[in-house]
Design a protein around this motif. Structure first.
Motif, short mmCIF file in Angstrom:
data_model
loop_
_atom_site.label_atom_id
_atom_site.label_comp_id
_atom_site.label_asym_id
_atom_site.label_seq_id
_atom_site.Cartn_x
_atom_site.Cartn_y
_atom_site.Cartn_z
N THR A 16 27.73 33.35 39.85
CA THR A 16 28.08 33.04 41.27
C THR A 16 29.61 33.71 41.56
O THR A 16 29.89 34.53 42.31
N PHE A 17 30.52 33.33 40.47
CA PHE A 17 31.76 33.47 40.67
C PHE A 17 32.69 34.33 39.54
O PHE A 17 33.60 34.88 40.00
N ALA A 18 32.33 33.99 38.36
CA ALA A 18 33.22 34.55 37.25
C ALA A 18 33.01 36.00 37.25
O ALA A 18 32.03 36.64 37.66
N GLU A 19 34.00 36.36 36.71
CA GLU A 19 34.16 38.05 36.25
C GLU A 19 33.32 38.33 34.93
O GLU A 19 33.11 37.39 34.37
N GLY A 97 35.66 25.40 45.67
CA GLY A 97 36.12 25.73 47.15
C GLY A 97 37.29 26.97 47.14
O GLY A 97 37.07 27.92 47.80
N LEU A 98 38.05 27.08 46.10
CA LEU A 98 38.98 28.09 46.01
C LEU A 98 38.23 29.47 45.75
O LEU A 98 38.60 30.37 46.23
N LEU A 99 37.34 29.26 44.73
CA LEU A 99 36.57 30.64 44.35
C LEU A 99 35.62 31.06 45.41
O LEU A 99 35.48 32.38 45.70
N SER A 104 34.63 35.18 49.62
CA SER A 104 34.39 35.47 51.00
C SER A 104 35.59 36.39 51.59
O SER A 104 35.10 37.22 52.20
N LYS A 105 36.71 36.15 51.06
CA LYS A 105 37.71 37.22 51.39
C LYS A 105 37.52 38.53 50.83
O LYS A 105 37.62 39.62 51.50
N LYS A 106 36.88 38.59 49.57
CA LYS A 106 36.39 39.86 49.15
C LYS A 106 35.35 40.53 49.88
O LYS A 106 35.46 41.70 50.12
#
Length: 110
Positions: A16-19, A97-99, A104-106
């Motif tokens: 979901t989030f990690a690079e 929440g931060l991620l 969402s900004k990306k």
């Protein structure tokens, strides 16, 4: 059972989030450090120095110790470990929440 759930959660986080490239680091962290430091299979007093030190604040031990406390000691001593679990929960929700806002900004920028 806990180990399987944790690996699933880590994998979900990665997808979901990690690079890319951090998968190995996260898996080593969750499997090796968590299982060894939790004191599930080996009593805490038998753990070497590093594992004995992280046992006091690690997520795996904070989950294991209240279970052990309820089973063997009627719940006495579960409070501090539940507090650690609560701190981990707040940290995980904050990080999620931060991620999520970063993600969402990306997508909004594209």
């Amino acid at each position: 059972m806990l180990a399987g759930e944790r690996v699933h959660e880590v994998r979900h986080f990665q997808l979901t989030f990690a690079e890319e490239g951090c998968e190995d680091v996260l898996l080593v962290d969750e499997i090796l450090v968590d299982q060894s430091g939790a004191g599930c299979a080996i009593p805490v007093s038998f753990l070497p120095g590093f594992w004995h030190h992280i046992h006091s604040f690690w997520l795996g031990s904070a989950a294991m110790e209240p279970i052990r406390s309820v089973i063997y000691f009627g719940g006495n001593g579960a409070g501090p470990h539940l507090l650690v679990l609560g701190i981990w929960l707040v940290a995980a929700l904050g990080l999620t929440g931060l991620l999520a806002s970063r993600q969402s900004k990306k997508t909004a920028a594209q």
